[in-house]
Scaffold this active site. Structure first.
Site, PDB file in Angstrom:
ATOM      1  N   LYS A   1      -7.901  -5.913  -2.926  1.00 36.68           N
ATOM      2  CA  LYS A   1      -8.559  -5.038  -1.944  1.00 36.68           C
ATOM      3  C   LYS A   1      -7.881  -3.666  -1.911  1.00 36.68           C
ATOM      4  O   LYS A   1      -8.545  -2.633  -1.918  1.00 36.68           O
ATOM      5  CB  LYS A   1      -8.529  -5.661  -0.529  1.00 36.68           C
ATOM      6  CG  LYS A   1      -9.168  -7.039  -0.452  1.00 36.68           C
ATOM      7  CD  LYS A   1      -9.174  -7.592   0.961  1.00 36.68           C
ATOM      8  CE  LYS A   1      -7.794  -7.837   1.536  1.00 36.68           C
ATOM      9  NZ  LYS A   1      -7.055  -8.932   0.877  1.00 36.68           N
TER      10      LYS A   1
ATOM     11  N   ARG B   1     -11.058 -10.125  10.075  1.00 36.13           N
ATOM     12  CA  ARG B   1     -10.429 -11.316   9.489  1.00 36.13           C
ATOM     13  C   ARG B   1     -10.809 -12.581  10.227  1.00 36.13           C
ATOM     14  O   ARG B   1     -10.397 -13.663   9.837  1.00 36.13           O
ATOM     15  CB  ARG B   1      -8.918 -11.149   9.582  1.00 36.13           C
ATOM     16  CG  ARG B   1      -8.293 -10.628   8.313  1.00 36.13           C
ATOM     17  CD  ARG B   1      -6.822 -10.481   8.585  1.00 36.13           C
ATOM     18  NE  ARG B   1      -6.054 -10.762   7.422  1.00 36.13           N
ATOM     19  CZ  ARG B   1      -5.683  -9.840   6.547  1.00 36.13           C
ATOM     20  NH1 ARG B   1      -6.068  -8.592   6.683  1.00 36.13           N
ATOM     21  NH2 ARG B   1      -4.933 -10.170   5.533  1.00 36.13           N
TER      22      ARG B   1
ATOM     23  N   ARG C   1       3.887  -9.083  -7.147  1.00 37.17           N
ATOM     24  CA  ARG C   1       3.562  -7.719  -6.703  1.00 37.17           C
ATOM     25  C   ARG C   1       4.814  -6.945  -6.297  1.00 37.17           C
ATOM     26  O   ARG C   1       5.709  -7.470  -5.654  1.00 37.17           O
ATOM     27  CB  ARG C   1       2.608  -7.763  -5.510  1.00 37.17           C
ATOM     28  CG  ARG C   1       2.392  -6.380  -4.893  1.00 37.17           C
ATOM     29  CD  ARG C   1       1.254  -6.321  -3.930  1.00 37.17           C
ATOM     30  NE  ARG C   1       1.377  -7.275  -2.856  1.00 37.17           N
ATOM     31  CZ  ARG C   1       0.429  -7.487  -1.951  1.00 37.17           C
ATOM     32  NH1 ARG C   1      -0.707  -6.819  -2.028  1.00 37.17           N
ATOM     33  NH2 ARG C   1       0.600  -8.368  -0.999  1.00 37.17           N
TER      34      ARG C   1
ATOM     35  N   ARG D   1       7.177  -7.023  -0.874  1.00 40.44           N
ATOM     36  CA  ARG D   1       6.797  -7.161   0.541  1.00 40.44           C
ATOM     37  C   ARG D   1       7.396  -8.437   1.139  1.00 40.44           C
ATOM     38  O   ARG D   1       7.472  -9.453   0.450  1.00 40.44           O
ATOM     39  CB  ARG D   1       5.261  -7.218   0.645  1.00 40.44           C
ATOM     40  CG  ARG D   1       4.652  -5.916   1.086  1.00 40.44           C
ATOM     41  CD  ARG D   1       3.179  -5.876   0.948  1.00 40.44           C
ATOM     42  NE  ARG D   1       2.445  -6.950   1.632  1.00 40.44           N
ATOM     43  CZ  ARG D   1       1.125  -6.976   1.755  1.00 40.44           C
ATOM     44  NH1 ARG D   1       0.406  -5.984   1.257  1.00 40.44           N
ATOM     45  NH2 ARG D   1       0.520  -7.964   2.364  1.00 40.44           N
TER      46      ARG D   1
ATOM     47  N   ARG E   1      -0.659 -17.620   4.058  1.00 36.08           N
ATOM     48  CA  ARG E   1      -1.709 -16.590   4.160  1.00 36.08           C
ATOM     49  C   ARG E   1      -3.005 -17.078   3.517  1.00 36.08           C
ATOM     50  O   ARG E   1      -4.104 -16.800   4.020  1.00 36.08           O
ATOM     51  CB  ARG E   1      -1.235 -15.291   3.489  1.00 36.08           C
ATOM     52  CG  ARG E   1      -0.182 -14.561   4.326  1.00 36.08           C
ATOM     53  CD  ARG E   1       0.623 -13.581   3.498  1.00 36.08           C
ATOM     54  NE  ARG E   1      -0.168 -12.516   2.943  1.00 36.08           N
ATOM     55  CZ  ARG E   1       0.169 -11.820   1.844  1.00 36.08           C
ATOM     56  NH1 ARG E   1       1.278 -12.107   1.199  1.00 36.08           N
ATOM     57  NH2 ARG E   1      -0.601 -10.843   1.419  1.00 36.08           N
TER      58      ARG E   1
END
Ligand code: AP5
Length: 213
Positions: A16, A92, A126, A155, A166
């Site tokens: 996204k 969400r 990531r 992160r 998640r």
């Protein structure tokens, strides 16, 4: 459609953020991302809400959703200042979708579809450049510049445990929002498991076709 008003929805790691940057650049809309907004306000005192945790940080590091009232306010403020937008990370849950319907109209909902196995691989690899916000990946997209390589960060919520949580939250809470939008005429499903440039080609074609309508 002058300046498009678009929602991009999909599981954590679907791309996204990556594709929103392309949309922002190509169509001159504002990239509104609740994740980045919350990361910039991680230690905001929300104890007055008397909910489980006292800061957004605690929810985010656990891979849980931050209370709606906090996020709704961030989005309402950002939308009121935007002339065209790509909204990333909101809604969400179905309550947030109802809230958004009261705030504004949407031209399109882009839904990115990626398998769980691929999402885990993407998120645990990531890395983010803290100076530019650019997104990289340890296996297939590292910067050439050694100075940039050295300053990359992971992160807090990209640990294996938080990623699994998640993804579960997405399945339980956000997947019903995708279903809610599925019959809407501006809904487009995109195969997010392709190479990022191919994903972008598909998104651009979908937006251009919609603009021409
Ligand atoms: P948020 O920041 O919104 O995170 P997320 O939805 O979990 O999504 P990500 O940013 O992790 O993934 P992405 O889809 O943007 O993927 P990216 O492009 O980086 O939210 C974080 C937290 O904030 C939430 O858990 C919650 O606590 C809170 N929050 C946020 N919004 C909220 C709300 N509305 N209500 C309540 N709480 C909220 O790509 C991932 C990686 O894959 C990168 O390394 C990238 O290089 C790579 N990649 C991208 N595309 C491809 C491709 N096509 N092929 C191969 N690799 C690719």
């Amino acid at each position: 459609m002058a300046t498009p008003q678009i929602v991009i929805i999909g599981p954590p790691g679907a791309g996204k953020g990556t594709q929103s940057s392309n949309i922002e650049e190509e169509y001159g809309v504002e990239h509104i991302t609740t994740g980045d907004a919350l990361r910039s306000n991680k230690d905001m005192d929300i104890s007055y809400l008397d909910t489980e945790h006292d800061t957004p940080r605690a929810y985010m590091e656990a891979g849980e959703l931050v209370p709606d009232v906090v996020v709704n306010e961030i989005v309402a403020e950002a939308l009121s200042a935007a002339d065209g937008f790509i909204l990333d990370g909101y809604p969400r849950n179905l309550e947030q979708a109802t809230e958004l319907e009261e705030m504004t109209d949407l031209d399109m909902v882009l839904s990115l579809d990626v398998s769980r196995e691929e999402l885990i691989r993407r998120l645990t690899g990531r890395r983010v450049d803290p100076e530019t916000g650019d997104i990289y990946h340890t296996e297939f997209n590292m910067p050439d510049d050694e100075e940039v390589q050295e300053r990359l960060e992971q992160r807090d919520d990209d640990s294996r445990e938080a990623v699994e949580r998640r993804l579960d939250v997405f399945e339980d809470t956000t997947a019903p929002v995708v279903e809610h939008y599925r019959d809407y005429e501006g809904f487009v499903e995109i195969d997010g498991e392709q190479h990022p440039e191919d994903v972008w080609d598909e998104i651009k074609k979908a937006i251009d076709a919609h603009i021409d309508d």
